[in-house]
Design a protein around this motif. Structure first.
Motif, short mmCIF file in Angstrom:
data_model
loop_
_atom_site.label_atom_id
_atom_site.label_comp_id
_atom_site.label_asym_id
_atom_site.label_seq_id
_atom_site.Cartn_x
_atom_site.Cartn_y
_atom_site.Cartn_z
N TRP A 108 0.83 -1.21 0.00
CA TRP A 108 0.00 0.00 0.00
C TRP A 108 0.87 1.26 0.00
O TRP A 108 0.62 2.18 -0.77
CB TRP A 108 -0.94 0.00 1.22
N ARG A 120 0.70 4.28 -2.65
CA ARG A 120 0.26 5.62 -2.23
C ARG A 120 1.31 6.66 -2.64
O ARG A 120 0.98 7.74 -3.12
CB ARG A 120 0.01 5.61 -0.72
N PHE A 163 -2.69 13.58 -7.66
CA PHE A 163 -3.78 14.35 -7.03
C PHE A 163 -3.29 15.70 -6.52
O PHE A 163 -3.93 16.33 -5.70
CB PHE A 163 -4.42 13.53 -5.90
N PHE A 179 -10.31 4.20 -9.15
CA PHE A 179 -10.74 5.62 -9.25
C PHE A 179 -12.19 5.68 -9.74
O PHE A 179 -12.99 6.47 -9.26
CB PHE A 179 -9.87 6.40 -10.24
N GLY A 233 -14.29 4.38 -6.76
CA GLY A 233 -14.28 5.23 -5.56
C GLY A 233 -14.70 6.66 -5.83
O GLY A 233 -15.06 7.39 -4.90
N GLY A 234 -14.66 7.06 -7.09
CA GLY A 234 -14.86 8.47 -7.38
C GLY A 234 -16.21 8.87 -7.94
O GLY A 234 -16.57 10.04 -7.84
N THR A 265 -19.62 8.11 -4.95
CA THR A 265 -19.43 8.92 -3.74
C THR A 265 -19.72 10.39 -4.05
O THR A 265 -20.46 11.05 -3.33
CB THR A 265 -17.96 8.81 -3.28
N THR A 266 -19.12 10.88 -5.14
CA THR A 266 -19.29 12.31 -5.47
C THR A 266 -20.74 12.56 -5.89
O THR A 266 -21.32 13.60 -5.53
CB THR A 266 -18.32 12.71 -6.60
N PRO A 322 -21.66 10.46 2.27
CA PRO A 322 -21.80 9.43 1.24
C PRO A 322 -21.33 8.06 1.71
O PRO A 322 -21.96 7.04 1.42
CB PRO A 322 -20.91 9.95 0.11
N ARG A 382 -11.66 -1.58 9.79
CA ARG A 382 -10.23 -1.87 9.88
C ARG A 382 -10.00 -3.06 10.79
O ARG A 382 -10.76 -3.29 11.72
CB ARG A 382 -9.50 -0.70 10.57
N ILE A 401 -18.80 6.64 10.44
CA ILE A 401 -18.78 8.06 10.04
C ILE A 401 -20.17 8.64 10.32
O ILE A 401 -20.33 9.71 10.89
CB ILE A 401 -18.42 8.18 8.54
N PRO A 411 -15.89 12.89 6.57
CA PRO A 411 -16.53 12.24 5.41
C PRO A 411 -15.52 11.52 4.51
O PRO A 411 -15.89 10.58 3.81
CB PRO A 411 -17.17 13.42 4.66
N SER A 450 -12.77 10.04 5.71
CA SER A 450 -11.94 9.33 6.66
C SER A 450 -10.78 10.24 7.08
O SER A 450 -10.85 11.46 6.87
CB SER A 450 -11.47 8.00 6.08
N PHE A 461 -10.11 16.46 -5.29
CA PHE A 461 -10.80 16.28 -6.57
C PHE A 461 -12.31 16.37 -6.33
O PHE A 461 -13.03 17.11 -6.99
CB PHE A 461 -10.42 14.90 -7.12
C1 HEM Z 1 -17.56 12.92 -2.02
C2 HEM Z 1 -16.72 12.06 -2.59
C3 HEM Z 1 -15.89 11.05 -1.86
C4 HEM Z 1 -16.03 10.54 -0.60
C5 HEM Z 1 -17.11 10.87 0.43
C6 HEM Z 1 -14.96 9.59 -0.40
C7 HEM Z 1 -14.75 8.88 0.78
C8 HEM Z 1 -13.69 8.03 0.99
C9 HEM Z 1 -13.45 7.34 2.22
C10 HEM Z 1 -14.32 7.43 3.47
C11 HEM Z 1 -12.31 6.61 2.06
C12 HEM Z 1 -11.67 5.67 3.07
C13 HEM Z 1 -12.10 4.27 2.71
C14 HEM Z 1 -11.59 3.23 3.64
O1 HEM Z 1 -10.80 3.49 4.52
O2 HEM Z 1 -12.00 2.10 3.46
C15 HEM Z 1 -11.85 6.81 0.71
C16 HEM Z 1 -10.72 6.22 0.16
C17 HEM Z 1 -10.36 6.34 -1.15
N1 HEM Z 1 -10.93 7.15 -2.09
FE1 HEM Z 1 -12.49 8.42 -1.78
N2 HEM Z 1 -14.20 9.51 -1.54
C18 HEM Z 1 -14.72 10.41 -2.45
C19 HEM Z 1 -14.21 10.67 -3.71
C20 HEM Z 1 -13.14 10.03 -4.29
C21 HEM Z 1 -12.62 10.31 -5.61
C22 HEM Z 1 -13.17 11.39 -6.55
C23 HEM Z 1 -11.61 9.42 -5.84
C24 HEM Z 1 -10.72 9.25 -7.05
C25 HEM Z 1 -10.81 9.90 -8.17
C26 HEM Z 1 -11.48 8.61 -4.65
C27 HEM Z 1 -10.56 7.59 -4.49
C28 HEM Z 1 -10.30 6.95 -3.29
C29 HEM Z 1 -9.24 5.97 -3.12
C30 HEM Z 1 -8.29 5.45 -4.19
C31 HEM Z 1 -9.27 5.59 -1.77
C32 HEM Z 1 -8.33 4.62 -1.06
C33 HEM Z 1 -7.21 5.41 -0.39
C34 HEM Z 1 -6.22 4.55 0.38
O3 HEM Z 1 -6.60 3.53 0.95
O4 HEM Z 1 -5.04 4.94 0.40
N3 HEM Z 1 -12.42 9.01 -3.74
N4 HEM Z 1 -12.70 7.70 0.08
#
Ligand code: HEM
Length: 544
Positions: free
Chosen positions: A157, A161, A168, A345, A348-349, A352-353, A414, A420, A444, A480, A482, A493
């Protein structure tokens, strides 16, 4: 226990295949009986191990309050529901236990549910080297997302990262604001057309998730899918996968791979995965070939400007950046690794958005005074401008709109929870210890609705985020995205996209409630049962 599971899985797999093969020939072969005996023995061993570990966890988790259960063995199995009532049950838990409680999904999983900033802070800030993403909540995503940033652990990881973080950086993200403007323009043209045809009541979720997918496809692959106007196999596959993951989580028998992959749902999952993977793999391979051929990645042309602009501007997308990224030893990501990250991406992206934007619009439709104030802020910003396009620099000039967005991310986050596991015991306040191996469910939703932290938690009040009113609030009261090393890499983003879309929508439309009862639906992201319906009224651009 994992070894027994693996052997059992394998044997059951063989048995199912063998049974089908032999059944036309004879009723029960000796071989089948022998195999059945071994399976029975292994199953008994599995049950003994399960009961032993359940007893251990029950003992060690006594330092946490335990909500009433029907009996010791089944615990709270079946009580965690992904419905409006399920969320109300969390409200009740938070009111009763205020910071945390233990939770048992039968003898299978032992959890600690946490919903107070002081309790979640040490967990989320713990080094990534001792943090593990558990299989219960994340494992079903693996066949789709592979070993990507979201699902990997430890050194693997950390390397990913480090390699992905530059993609980003705000210098990169500012180029995407044009794309957010453009995708919003397409959605708004469609809305104007629908309103003119008398269809002013619309489900925000379906329109906005297509729009966020459109933006992400352009930012990740430079792919103009036209998905907001016409259907696409790739988009349908992404929607299908999200639905199937949730369905699988809810069916305990489908947790077993050998049963799931034989079920019709498993087959649909495989089919949708092959569509998504095929698309991503092709783009990555083509770009790699271009890179080898030309010595630099073929950055996509910015298709949102005029002809002259198109010639001048070249914008690097995520695939370009991932292809170029190198670690300290000069090693880059393989094609398979890039594919996994791009799929992540997209996963996750987009939803949520879309969830974030939809709920902001919903909350503002309920509060016309806040909506008017946001609209005035946007109109002030854009007055005397030739175009309605927002720039990256404009985003910091929307303080009240940003407060409204944050309050909505609090009230309707969202993502409801992250989970964990830790490779060692974790101390939390009150001398309590979370034993290694139990699942920590960081709520959350619960933290954002905790009345000890947020008075009148169900009231939408953007003034909570006025800098004056935020003084003294815990850093972990609002999470929101994390927090800590494994926080959301895409949060800047997402916040940029939220601001652009909300601002342009309010400038162009007045939103009022759609007259349909809203029942929240906490799936992979927070949705509304049957959609989130709002009534749109088209506004004329203000005359300066
Ligand atoms: C309102 C929009 C978003 C919310 C609320 C959100 C929320 C989160 C949360 C809560 C986590 C932690 C997940 C975990 O620990 O299991 C996370 C991780 C992540 N998110 Fe987002 N996300 C959003 C938008 C995005 C966007 C736009 C992208 C990419 C273009 C993205 C890519 C990722 C990735 C790759 C992770 C994993 C990070 C890691 O473990 O190092 N997310 N997101």
């Amino acid at each position: 226990m994992a070894v027994i599971d693996a052997v059992l899985d394998r044997l059951l797999d063989e048995l199912l295949g063998l049974g089908r093969l032999l059944s036309p020939l004879c009723s029960l072969s000796v071989l089948l009986q022998l195999s059945a005996l071994v399976v029975l023995l292994l199953l008994s061993l599995r049950v003994v191990c399960l009961l032993w570990s359940h007893a251990q966890f029950t003992r060690r988790l006594r330092c946490f309050s335990k909500p009433p259960t029907q009996n010791w063995l089944m615990g709270h199995l079946g009580e965690m529901r992904s419905t409006e009532e399920g969320l109300q049950a969390v409200d009740q838990l938070v009111r009763t236990y205020s910071h945390s409680c233990s939770w048992f999904l039968g003898p299978f999983y032992s959890l600690v549910r946490l919903f107070h900033p002081d309790y979640i802070k040490p967990l989320l800030l713990a080094p990534a080297s001792i943090t593990v993403k558990d299989e219960l909540f994340y494992g079903f995503l693996r066949p789709w997302l592979g070993q990507s940033l979201l699902l990997s652990n430890g050194e693997d990881w950390s390397r990913r990262r480090r390699l992905l973080t530059p993609a980003f950086h705000f210098d990169i993200l500012k180029n995407y604001v044009k794309i957010f403007n453009h995708s919003s323009d397409i959605m708004h043209s469609k809305w104007r057309r629908l309103v003119a045809e008398g269809e002013s009541c619309q489900d925000m979720f379906s329109h906005i998730s297509l729009m966020t997918l459109d933006s992400l496809l352009r930012c990740t692959f430079s792919y103009n899918s036209n998905c907001q106007e016409s259907s696409s196999e790739y988009i349908a596959a992404i929607f299908e996968l999200s639905t199937l993951v949730i369905e699988r989580r809810g069916r305990i028998l489908h947790h077993w791979d050998c049963l799931y992959w034989r079920s019709p749902e498993g087959q649909r999952f495989k089919q949708a995965c092959s569509v998504v993977h095929g698309f991503t793999r092709t783009v990555v391979q083509e770009r790699r070939a271009q890179l080898l051929h030309r010595g630099e990645p073929e950055s996509h042309t910015d298709t949102t400007g005029g002809e002259e602009e198109k010639k001048k501007k070249r914008v690097a997308d995520f695939i370009d950046l991932l292809l170029l990224s190198k670690d300290e030893d000069g090693h880059g990501l393989t094609d398979e690794e890039i594919k996994a990250e791009a799929d992540t991406f997209m996963f996750g992206g987009h939803d949520t958005t879309a969830s974030g934007i939809s709920w902001v619009l919903y909350n503002l439709s309920q509060h016309q005074d806040y909506q008017d104030r946001c609209r005035a802020e946007v109109n002030d910003l854009l007055q005397d401008r030739k175009t309605e396009d927002l720039d990256w620099e404009d985003l910091s000039s929307l303080p009240f709109t940003t407060m409204c967005i944050k309050e909505s991310l609090r009230l309707h986050s969202p993502v409801s929870a992250v989970t964990r596991q830790y490779t060692k015991d974790m101390a939390v306040p009150g001398g309590r210890v979370i034993p290694q191996g139990s699942i920590c469910l960081v709520s959350i939703y619960g933290t954002h609705h905790n009345p000890e932290i947020w008075p009148d938690p169900d009231v939408y009040n953007p003034m909570r985020f006025d800098p004056e009113n935020s003084k003294g609030r815990s850093s972990h009261a609002f999470i929101p995205f994390s927090s800590g090393p494994r926080n959301c890499i895409g949060q800047k983003f997402a916040m940029a996209e939220l601001r652009v879309v909300v601002a342009l929508t309010l400038r162009r439309f007045r939103l009022t409630p759609g007259g349909v009862e809203v029942r929240r639906l906490p799936h992979l992201v927070l949705r509304a049962e049957g959609g989130l319906w709002l009534t749109l009224e088209t506004l004329e651009a203000p005359q300066d």
